[in-house]
Motif scaffolding. Structure first.
Motif, short mmCIF file in Angstrom:
data_model
loop_
_atom_site.label_atom_id
_atom_site.label_comp_id
_atom_site.label_asym_id
_atom_site.label_seq_id
_atom_site.Cartn_x
_atom_site.Cartn_y
_atom_site.Cartn_z
N ASP A 83 0.83 -1.20 0.00
CA ASP A 83 0.00 0.00 0.00
C ASP A 83 0.87 1.25 0.00
O ASP A 83 2.06 1.19 0.26
CB ASP A 83 -0.98 0.00 1.16
CG ASP A 83 -0.30 0.02 2.51
OD1 ASP A 83 0.92 -0.17 2.57
OD2 ASP A 83 -0.99 0.25 3.51
N VAL A 87 2.12 0.28 5.02
CA VAL A 87 1.59 -0.33 6.23
C VAL A 87 1.57 -1.84 6.08
O VAL A 87 1.77 -2.56 7.06
CB VAL A 87 0.19 0.22 6.54
CG1 VAL A 87 -0.44 -0.50 7.72
CG2 VAL A 87 0.27 1.71 6.82
N ALA A 88 1.34 -2.35 4.87
CA ALA A 88 1.22 -3.79 4.68
C ALA A 88 1.67 -4.19 3.27
O ALA A 88 1.58 -3.41 2.33
CB ALA A 88 -0.22 -4.23 4.91
N GLN A 90 0.86 -7.19 0.44
CA GLN A 90 -0.06 -8.24 0.05
C GLN A 90 0.74 -9.30 -0.67
O GLN A 90 1.50 -8.99 -1.59
CB GLN A 90 -1.18 -7.69 -0.85
CG GLN A 90 -2.25 -8.70 -1.21
CD GLN A 90 -1.91 -9.52 -2.43
OE1 GLN A 90 -1.31 -9.02 -3.37
NE2 GLN A 90 -2.28 -10.77 -2.41
N LEU A 105 -1.82 -10.71 4.20
CA LEU A 105 -1.25 -9.38 4.39
C LEU A 105 -0.18 -9.47 5.46
O LEU A 105 -0.42 -10.01 6.54
CB LEU A 105 -2.31 -8.38 4.84
CG LEU A 105 -3.31 -7.91 3.81
CD1 LEU A 105 -4.34 -7.00 4.46
CD2 LEU A 105 -2.62 -7.19 2.68
N ARG A 107 2.16 -7.21 7.84
CA ARG A 107 2.33 -5.84 8.33
C ARG A 107 3.79 -5.44 8.20
O ARG A 107 4.69 -6.19 8.54
CB ARG A 107 1.91 -5.74 9.79
CG ARG A 107 0.44 -5.99 10.02
CD ARG A 107 0.06 -5.80 11.45
NE ARG A 107 0.91 -6.65 12.31
CZ ARG A 107 0.80 -6.72 13.62
NH1 ARG A 107 -0.08 -6.00 14.24
NH2 ARG A 107 1.58 -7.50 14.32
N CYS A 108 4.01 -4.24 7.69
CA CYS A 108 5.39 -3.75 7.51
C CYS A 108 6.12 -3.63 8.83
O CYS A 108 7.34 -3.78 8.88
CB CYS A 108 5.38 -2.42 6.77
SG CYS A 108 4.95 -2.60 5.04
N ALA A 109 5.40 -3.40 9.92
CA ALA A 109 6.03 -3.29 11.23
C ALA A 109 6.63 -4.63 11.66
O ALA A 109 7.57 -4.66 12.46
CB ALA A 109 5.03 -2.81 12.26
N ASP A 110 6.12 -5.75 11.13
CA ASP A 110 6.63 -7.06 11.47
C ASP A 110 7.75 -7.52 10.54
O ASP A 110 8.44 -8.50 10.83
CB ASP A 110 5.51 -8.10 11.44
CG ASP A 110 4.46 -7.83 12.51
OD1 ASP A 110 4.81 -7.22 13.54
OD2 ASP A 110 3.30 -8.23 12.31
#
Length: 119
Positions: A83, A87-88, A90, A105, A107-110
């Protein structure tokens, strides 16, 4: 029991409704790090880098990818999309230690790192 953490609030701006610094204040100008010409050049460089990053993501669609996640987990998937706000991701055909997910999905934080695998 978690320890409560205080919330830091910025002071009210000169107009009374916003928080932060006035763009004309010396402190705000010091945070910018220079004059308007330098700021415009830095903003142009950031825009060019972001455009290259987004074009790279668009070209990566459908490529096999390895994601390194937190806690040392590594998973393979077929890159789908990201996105705009980063943030994510896919992905398709996500191969996890527990099995294969058709679509997911991440998560970019992970995600700590990702690399595109050779076909």
């Amino acid at each position: 029991m978690p320890v409560p953490v205080g919330v830091l609030r910025l002071p009210r701006g000169p107009e009374g409704c916003s928080r932060g610094f006035s763009p004309t204040s010396p402190r705000f100008q010091a945070l910018l790090g220079g004059d308007a010409v330098t700021t415009a050049a830095a903003q142009g460089a950031r825009a060019a880098l972001r455009q290259r990053y987004l074009r790279g993501l668009a070209a990566a669609r459908g490529r096999p990818t390895r994601f390194c996640l937190r806690a040392g987990v590594r998973v393979d998937a077929v890159f789908g999309a990201a996105d705009v706000d980063a943030v994510a991701f896919q992905v398709d055909a996500l191969q996890t230690p527990l099995g294969v997910q058709a679509a997911a999905l991440l998560r970019c934080a992970d995600v700590l790192a990702y690399s595109f695998l050779l076909d």
